[in-house]
Scaffold this active site. Structure first.
Site, short mmCIF file in Angstrom:
data_model
loop_
_atom_site.label_atom_id
_atom_site.label_comp_id
_atom_site.label_asym_id
_atom_site.label_seq_id
_atom_site.Cartn_x
_atom_site.Cartn_y
_atom_site.Cartn_z
N HIS A 180 -30.22 24.54 -67.59
CA HIS A 180 -29.90 25.18 -68.90
C HIS A 180 -28.33 24.89 -68.97
O HIS A 180 -27.91 24.36 -69.79
CB HIS A 180 -30.57 26.40 -69.01
N GLU A 234 -23.58 22.56 -74.49
CA GLU A 234 -23.28 23.45 -73.17
C GLU A 234 -21.95 23.20 -72.59
O GLU A 234 -21.39 23.93 -72.34
CB GLU A 234 -24.41 22.89 -71.99
N HIS A 291 -19.93 26.56 -73.46
CA HIS A 291 -19.37 27.09 -72.18
C HIS A 291 -18.52 26.42 -71.30
O HIS A 291 -17.70 27.04 -70.69
CB HIS A 291 -20.85 27.12 -71.20
P1 5GP Z 1 -27.25 28.47 -75.22
O1 5GP Z 1 -28.52 28.90 -74.51
O2 5GP Z 1 -26.70 27.52 -74.16
O3 5GP Z 1 -26.42 29.07 -76.02
O4 5GP Z 1 -27.91 27.21 -76.31
C1 5GP Z 1 -28.62 26.54 -76.00
C2 5GP Z 1 -28.78 25.29 -77.18
O5 5GP Z 1 -29.26 24.22 -76.72
C3 5GP Z 1 -29.78 25.86 -78.35
O6 5GP Z 1 -29.23 25.37 -79.57
C4 5GP Z 1 -30.93 25.12 -78.16
O7 5GP Z 1 -31.71 24.78 -79.36
C5 5GP Z 1 -30.55 23.90 -77.47
N1 5GP Z 1 -31.21 23.22 -76.53
C6 5GP Z 1 -31.63 21.78 -76.38
N2 5GP Z 1 -32.31 21.32 -75.58
C7 5GP Z 1 -32.62 22.56 -75.06
C8 5GP Z 1 -33.51 23.05 -73.79
O8 5GP Z 1 -34.23 22.19 -73.25
N3 5GP Z 1 -33.46 24.58 -73.49
C9 5GP Z 1 -32.67 25.48 -73.89
N4 5GP Z 1 -32.78 26.51 -73.65
N5 5GP Z 1 -31.78 25.04 -75.12
C10 5GP Z 1 -31.99 23.60 -75.61
#
Ligand code: 5GP
Ligand code: 5GP
Length: 238
Positions: free
Chosen positions: A63, A117, A121
C-alpha cells in the site's frame, strides 16, 4: 535608512523561520511499511477493480511506505514541486505491477496509485529517498518481510471459512521477522472481521525493520479473523 535596515532584518527573520518550519515539517522518526491483502480489499461493500494488466497474484500487495513520528502524527504532501515522474521508476514497472497493484475502481495501470503514494507520503522523506529509491526500497521491504510465507509457515493460510486470532497472526509475523506488526482489519460484505493490512515499522534509512515506536489506532479485529482466499475470488468489477 534605519527603518529600511530593520525591515530587511525582519524580512530575513521571517524567511528564516519559514525555512526552519518547512524543514521541521518534513522531519519524521520512522516509516510504516503497509501491505494490503487483496481479497480483503475486494470482498467489501465497495468491491474493487483489478488493474488493467489483470488479476494480481495471491499475495500481499504494497500500500505504501509512510513517514511517521514517534508521537503518532505524520507529515503529508511535503513538496508540491516534486511530483511523481514515471520516467524515474520505469525500470521498476514489472515489479511494481506485480507487488504494488492498484485495486481501486475504475481499473487502472497503477500510475495514479503510485503517484498518490509518492506525492502524499514519499515527498515527506525525499531527503532520505529519492523517487527511485522510494519505490525500490519498498519493493525490497516486501521481499524482506515475506509476510504471506510467515503466515503460511505458522499454518495461517488464506482459506475461506477459516478463522484465526489476532495473537496467532501477530505471533506468526513476529516469529518469522523478529518484529511485532500492527494488524488492520476490515469487514467483508457479511460484516465478518478479516485481515486487511499489515503494518511494519522501518528505520529512517528505509532498509531495516524496527520495533514500532508507536502503533496506529484502528478498529478492533474481533475474536475470529478471516483470511479470505484470493485465488477463488471473482468479485471485481472490471
Ligand atoms: P492513502 O491510504 O495512501 O492515504 O490513500 C490511498 C489512495 O490510493 C486512495 O485514494 C485510494 O483510492 C487509492 N488507491 C488506488 N489503488 C489502491 C489500492 O489498491 N489500495 C488502496 N488502499 N488504495 C488505493
Ligand atoms: P494489548 O495492548 O492488550 O495487546 O491490546 C489492547 C487492545 O488493542 C486490545 O483491544 C487488542 O485487541 C487491540 N490490539 C492489539 N494489537 C492489535 C493489532 O495489531 N490490531 C488491532 N486492530 N488491534 C490490536
Amino acid at each position: 535608512m534605519k527603518y529600511c535596515g530593520w525591515s530587511t532584518l525582519l524580512k530575513l527573520l521571517v524567511l528564516q523561520c519559514f525555512t526552519i518550519l518547512c524543514v521541521v515539517s518534513k522531519e519524521f522518526d520512522f516509516y510504516y511499511f503497509v501491505q494490503q491483502w487483496p481479497a480483503s480489499y475486494c470482498d467489501t461493500k465497495k468491491s474493487c477493480c483489478y488493474p488493467v494488466t489483470g488479476k494480481p497474484q495471491e499475495d500481499f500487495g504494497i500500500h505504501g511506505l509512510w513517514p511517521n513520528n514517534n508521537d503518532g502524527s505524520y507529515p503529508t504532501e511535503c513538496d508540491s514541486n516534486n511530483t511523481f515522474d514515471y520516467s524515474k521508476v520505469v525500470d521498476l514497472t514489472s515489479s511494481l505491477q506485480e507487488n504494488w497493484p492498484t485495486l481501486a475502481c475504475p481499473s487502472a495501470f497503477g500510475l495514479k496509485f503510485w503517484g498518490h503514494e509518492w506525492e502524499k507520503h514519499g515527498t515527506c522523506c525525499e531527503t532520505y529517498l529519492d523517487q527511485h529509491s522510494y519505490f525500490a526500497y519498498a519493493l525490497q521491504l516486501k521481499e524482506k518481510a515475506n509476510t504471506l510465507q510467515s503466515l503460511v509457515a505458522a499454518g495461517i493460510t488464506p482459506t475461506d471459512g477459516k478463522h484465526y486470532t489476532l495473537n496467532e497472526i501477530k505471533g506468526a509475523i513476529k516469529e518469522a521477522t523478529g518484529f511485532t506488526p500492527w494488524i488492520d482489519c476490515n469487514k467483508d460484505v457479511y460484516k465478518n472481521h478479516q485481515l486487511y493490512q499489515v503494518y511494519m515499522c522501518v528505520d529512517k534509512t528505509g532498509l531495516g525493520f524496527i520495533e514500532c515506536p508507536v502503533f496506529p489506532h484502528g478498529p478492533s479485529c474481533g475474536n475470529a479473523i478471516a483470511f479470505p482466499s484470493f485465488s477463488a475470488t471473482s468479485v471485481a468489477t472490471i
